[in-house]
Design an enzyme around this catalytic site. Structure first.
Site: not given
Length: 341
Positions: A103, A125, A167, A204, A214, A218, A222, A225, A229, A245
C-alpha cells in the site's frame, strides 16, 4: 514536492543522511544500468537492483510483476526506499510499483533523460500502459524527492534530447511567452538545457502545487497530448515507425494549435511560428490519411474526457492555455489533415 537540481554526488548522500531506511532497492533498465547506475552505486549503502527492459513497450503489468517480485524477495518493509534511475518509463513504472507495494513505500526519482527531468519525474503521476493504451492504469503519488543532475544528459543520444525538448516547448507555449520567444530563435543544438530544465521544473511545480490531482489547472500540462498520445499509441505497435514521446507530442502540438487557431483563440501568425519551429526541430511524422480515423478513435480513452466529450487543452494565445474544451471528431480530422498537408 522537493526537486533538487545539482550534482548527484552531493544531493543523494544528503538525502540518505536525512532519512533512515531499513533497505534500499534500485530499479534500472539495461541502458541506465550500464551508463548511470555506476555513478550512483558508489553513493549507496548495501542495496539490491532490479533490471528491466527499456522502452514504452515494456511499461506493462508483466514488468510490474517482476519488480514486485524483486521487492518481495528482498523482504522490503514499509520503512524501505525504492530508487528509480532512468527515464519516464522507469519513473512511471517504478514509482507505480513502490506506491502500490504494501500500500505504498517511499521512492525517489533520479531522472536520467531530458524528458523525465523536465516533465515525467515531477508531479507524481505514475502508471503503466494497458491493452495498448498509454498510462491507462496508475495513481497519483508524489515522490519523496526528485534529484536532477543535468550531467546525465551526456549519456543520451540526440533523439532522446529532442524528445525531451518537446515538453520544454509545451511549457513555454502554455505558461511563458517570453521564454517561447527566446527558445524559438535558437537552434535546437544550441539550447541551454540546464537553464531550460530549471525553467520547466519551476512551471510544472507551480501548476502541480495548485492542482495536485488534475481536477482543473493541471490539465493545461496536457496541451498537445490528446492527439499526441493518440498518435504515440497508434505507433506503439509499429516498431519501424515508432515515435518517441516528444516526437508524437510535437505533432500533437501543431494539430492542437491549429484547432486553437480555427476556434479564434490564437492568430494565424502564432500558428505559423509554432509550426515553423516545431517542424524545424522534428520534421514531420509519417501519418497517412487512411490512419486518421484510427488515431481519432484512440482519443476516446483520453483521461480528460467526460462522458462522450473529447476534451482538449488549447492555447489562448502564446503563453496561456485553457482546458476542458470539447472538440469534435471532424475538428480533429481537419487538424490531422492540416498536419499531413
Amino acid at each position: 514536492m522537493s526537486v533538487i537540481i545539482s550534482n548527484i554526488s552531493e544531493s543523494l548522500p544528503a538525502f540518505l543522511a536525512e532519512n533512515q531506511y531499513t533497505k534500499i532497492h534500485v530499479i534500472v533498465d539495461e541502458k541506465t544500468h550500464r551508463h548511470c547506475y555506476p555513478i550512483v552505486k558508489s553513493l549507496l549503502p548495501k542495496h539490491q537492483v532490479t533490471k528491466i527492459k527499456s522502452g514504452e513497450a515494456n511499461k506493462n503489468l508483466s514488468t510490474c510483476e517482476a519488480i514486485w517480485t524483486g521487492l518481495t524477495n528482498q523482504s522490503l518493509d514499509r520503512h524501505s526506499l525504492v530508487i528509480n534511475i532512468g527515464g519516464g518509463v522507469i519513473g512511471d513504472m517504478g514509482g507505480f510499483c513502490a506506491a502500490t507495494y504494501k500500500r505504498g513505500i517511499d521512492f525517489i526519482q533520479i531522472p536520467t533523460t531530458l524528458l523525465s527531468q523536465v516533465d515525467a519525474s515531477v508531479g507524481g503521476k505514475l502508471g503503466i500502459d494497458f491493452n495498448g493504451l498509454k498510462n491507462h492504469i496508475g495513481v497519483f503519488k508524489i515522490p519523496n524527492t526528485v534529484l536532477i543532475d543535468p550531467a546525465f544528459l551526456q549519456t543520451l543520444p540526440v533523439s532522446e534530447l529532442r524528445s525531451g525538448f518537446g515538453e520544454i516547448i509545451k511549457h513555454c507555449l502554455i505558461r511563458d511567452a517570453v521564454k517561447w520567444e527566446e527558445i524559438r530563435k535558437i537552434d535546437f543544438e544550441e539550447q541551454n538545457f540546464a537553464d531550460l530544465i530549471a525553467h520547466s521544473v519551476a512551471i510544472k511545480q507551480e501548476v502541480v502545487a495548485a492542482d495536485p490531482t488534475e481536477k482543473g489547472l493541471r490539465k493545461i500540462l496536457n496541451f498537445g497530448h490528446t492527439l499526441g498520445h493518440a498518435i504515440e499509441t497508434f505507433y506503439l505497435g509499429k516498431p519501424k515507425l515508432h515515435l518517441l514521446h516528444g516526437e508524437a507530442i510535437a505533432a500533437g502540438m501543431i494539430c492542437e494549435a491549429y484547432i486553437s487557431f480555427k476556434r479564434g483563440m490564437i492568430d494565424q501568425k502564432s500558428l505559423e511560428v509554432i509550426e515553423e519551429f516545431i517542424f524545424a526541430v522534428y520534421g514531420k511524422a509519417t501519418i497517412k490519411e487512411t490512419e486518421i480515423e484510427e488515431i481519432i478513435a484512440l482519443t476516446a480513452q483520453d483521461k480528460k474526457n467526460k462522458g462522450k466529450e473529447i476534451r482538449f487543452s488549447l492555447l489562448e494565445g502564446i503563453g496561456k492555455c485553457t482546458y476542458d474544451i470539447s472538440v469534435s471528431a471532424s475538428e480533429m480530422k481537419e487538424s490531422l489533415l492540416y498536419y499531413i498537408g
